[in-house]
Design a protein around this motif. Sequence first.
Motif, PDB file in Angstrom:
ATOM      1  N   UNK A   1      95.494  60.717  97.747  1.00 32.03           N
ATOM      2  CA  UNK A   1      95.517  59.452  98.470  1.00 32.03           C
ATOM      3  C   UNK A   1      94.244  59.299  99.288  1.00 32.03           C
ATOM      4  N   UNK A   2      93.655  58.115  99.221  1.00 32.37           N
ATOM      5  CA  UNK A   2      92.499  57.794 100.056  1.00 32.37           C
ATOM      6  C   UNK A   2      92.799  56.525 100.837  1.00 32.37           C
ATOM      7  N   UNK A   3      92.148  56.400 101.980  1.00 35.60           N
ATOM      8  CA  UNK A   3      92.368  55.255 102.861  1.00 35.60           C
ATOM      9  C   UNK A   3      91.033  54.597 103.152  1.00 35.60           C
ATOM     10  N   UNK A   4      91.007  53.272 103.064  1.00 31.48           N
ATOM     11  CA  UNK A   4      89.839  52.492 103.455  1.00 31.48           C
ATOM     12  C   UNK A   4      90.253  51.619 104.632  1.00 31.48           C
ATOM     13  N   UNK A   5      89.584  51.792 105.778  1.00 32.75           N
ATOM     14  CA  UNK A   5      89.916  51.048 106.988  1.00 32.75           C
ATOM     15  C   UNK A   5      88.632  50.770 107.759  1.00 32.75           C
ATOM     16  N   UNK A   6      88.744  50.014 108.847  1.00 32.17           N
ATOM     17  CA  UNK A   6      87.550  49.678 109.636  1.00 32.17           C
ATOM     18  C   UNK A   6      87.966  49.147 110.993  1.00 32.17           C
ATOM     19  N   UNK A   7      87.014  49.155 111.919  1.00 30.42           N
ATOM     20  CA  UNK A   7      87.203  48.539 113.223  1.00 30.42           C
ATOM     21  C   UNK A   7      86.382  47.259 113.271  1.00 30.42           C
ATOM     22  N   UNK A   8      86.955  46.209 113.864  1.00 33.37           N
ATOM     23  CA  UNK A   8      86.314  44.908 113.943  1.00 33.37           C
ATOM     24  C   UNK A   8      86.207  44.481 115.400  1.00 33.37           C
ATOM     25  N   UNK A   9      85.114  43.826 115.742  1.00 32.91           N
ATOM     26  CA  UNK A   9      84.962  43.326 117.102  1.00 32.91           C
ATOM     27  C   UNK A   9      83.526  42.948 117.389  1.00 32.91           C
ATOM     28  N   UNK A  10      83.290  42.473 118.598  1.00 36.89           N
ATOM     29  CA  UNK A  10      81.931  42.109 119.033  1.00 36.89           C
ATOM     30  C   UNK A  10      81.843  42.211 120.542  1.00 36.89           C
ATOM     31  N   UNK A  11      80.979  43.092 121.052  1.00 36.27           N
ATOM     32  CA  UNK A  11      80.103  44.042 120.341  1.00 36.27           C
ATOM     33  C   UNK A  11      80.911  45.204 119.781  1.00 36.27           C
ATOM     34  N   UNK A  12      80.326  45.920 118.818  1.00 36.63           N
ATOM     35  CA  UNK A  12      81.079  46.970 118.150  1.00 36.63           C
ATOM     36  C   UNK A  12      80.322  48.288 118.062  1.00 36.63           C
ATOM     37  N   UNK A  20      86.955  58.727 115.851  1.00 35.40           N
ATOM     38  CA  UNK A  20      88.332  59.210 115.957  1.00 35.40           C
ATOM     39  C   UNK A  20      89.044  59.193 114.612  1.00 35.40           C
ATOM     40  N   UNK A  21      88.951  58.091 113.891  1.00 33.52           N
ATOM     41  CA  UNK A  21      89.699  57.978 112.639  1.00 33.52           C
ATOM     42  C   UNK A  21      89.098  58.839 111.526  1.00 33.52           C
ATOM     43  N   UNK A  22      87.794  58.982 111.510  1.00 36.39           N
ATOM     44  CA  UNK A  22      87.195  59.884 110.526  1.00 36.39           C
ATOM     45  C   UNK A  22      87.608  61.328 110.792  1.00 36.39           C
ATOM     46  N   UNK A  23      87.720  61.686 112.066  1.00 36.63           N
ATOM     47  CA  UNK A  23      88.176  63.033 112.411  1.00 36.63           C
ATOM     48  C   UNK A  23      89.599  63.258 111.924  1.00 36.63           C
ATOM     49  N   UNK A  24      90.446  62.228 112.050  1.00 36.59           N
ATOM     50  CA  UNK A  24      91.826  62.339 111.574  1.00 36.59           C
ATOM     51  C   UNK A  24      91.867  62.501 110.063  1.00 36.59           C
ATOM     52  N   UNK A  25      91.069  61.701 109.348  1.00 34.10           N
ATOM     53  CA  UNK A  25      91.032  61.825 107.887  1.00 34.10           C
ATOM     54  C   UNK A  25      90.626  63.231 107.472  1.00 34.10           C
ATOM     55  N   UNK A  26      89.620  63.764 108.134  1.00 29.66           N
ATOM     56  CA  UNK A  26      89.142  65.101 107.791  1.00 29.66           C
ATOM     57  C   UNK A  26      90.213  66.153 108.078  1.00 29.66           C
ATOM     58  N   UNK A  27      90.879  66.028 109.205  1.00 27.59           N
ATOM     59  CA  UNK A  27      91.899  67.010 109.582  1.00 27.59           C
ATOM     60  C   UNK A  27      93.066  67.008 108.602  1.00 27.59           C
ATOM     61  N   UNK A  32      87.387  61.410 100.746  1.00 32.23           N
ATOM     62  CA  UNK A  32      87.078  60.143 100.091  1.00 32.23           C
ATOM     63  C   UNK A  32      87.528  58.934 100.878  1.00 32.23           C
ATOM     64  N   UNK A  33      88.289  59.146 101.946  1.00 35.29           N
ATOM     65  CA  UNK A  33      88.705  58.033 102.799  1.00 35.29           C
ATOM     66  C   UNK A  33      87.516  57.535 103.617  1.00 35.29           C
ATOM     67  N   UNK A  34      87.529  56.259 103.949  1.00 39.01           N
ATOM     68  CA  UNK A  34      86.414  55.638 104.653  1.00 39.01           C
ATOM     69  C   UNK A  34      86.908  54.854 105.860  1.00 39.01           C
ATOM     70  N   UNK A  35      86.104  54.873 106.917  1.00 34.34           N
ATOM     71  CA  UNK A  35      86.394  54.064 108.103  1.00 34.34           C
ATOM     72  C   UNK A  35      85.072  53.481 108.582  1.00 34.34           C
TER      73      UNK A  35
END
Length: 305
Positions: A1-12, A20-27, A32-35
Amino acid sequence: MTISAAVLGRPIAHSKSPLLHRAAFQALGLHGSEYASYDLGADELEAFLADHDHEVGFSLTMPLKEQLVELARAHGWDLDDTAGLTGVANTLVRSASSTAVANTDVQGIVRALAPGLTTSDTEYGDRATILGAGATAASALLACHELGITSIEFLVRNPDRARRVLELSQRLGITATTAPLRRIEPAAIVISTLPAEAVPELQWSPDFHSGVALDVAYAAESGFLRAAEAHGLIPVEGTVMLVEQAVAQSEMFIAAAESQNAEAELRNTETADGGDRRTRDSARRAAITVAMYRALEDAPGPVGD
């Protein structure tokens, strides 16, 4: 399973969400998951979501939180009470059958405060004080409700701007009042939802002996928390709320991704009533939490959502 996600906002650019989320994916071994992160204004959000329909989910920060709730209502997406009641949302997830919107800031505040409440022997256990009356104050209000608070005083500069939180308090059955931003009376919970530079020098009642104080701002040094600790309260930094709301988001991303996987969906159905799933979810939350705190501790520079 892989996850594709992102944070949105301005400024970002300042956001710690990718860290934080990349650390969670790695743990969790989600290779192959992306944030990613995208600089986005409120008037661009609807078109962006339509054009990026392959992502499992998004974290949203200012100025998108209120706009996301409006879009959820317009499109008939599932609107969690945390978002529906507060009028703001910071999370969107797409499962196999639906799109859901939530405000994990509420869970972040609850999880940040709960440990201190269990160790703090206070005679004002049903009372809270919240500095400010904006969107974050609404999240703090709902969190206090979940923690059993029945009476809240909002310290504000302009009482007219407190109408939103006063109306929500009434809906929740909480007794709420406003007072000038000058003096803090004894309470089990004291939360500042103001930017660090907007918190004036406050008078603290000498009757404080215990309680928990949270500063949702991520200032490196919080004068508000220093004063709270000096009056016997347990100080909780805003970074705790930051991590805990991100943990809740990560759990939502993973659950949505699993629902899009036919094998995982069947496996979850088979174990839904057993202890195996609860044990797995508990272990997963612990792994995500440890990974995120560690990543934040190791990261240089200012903190942001």
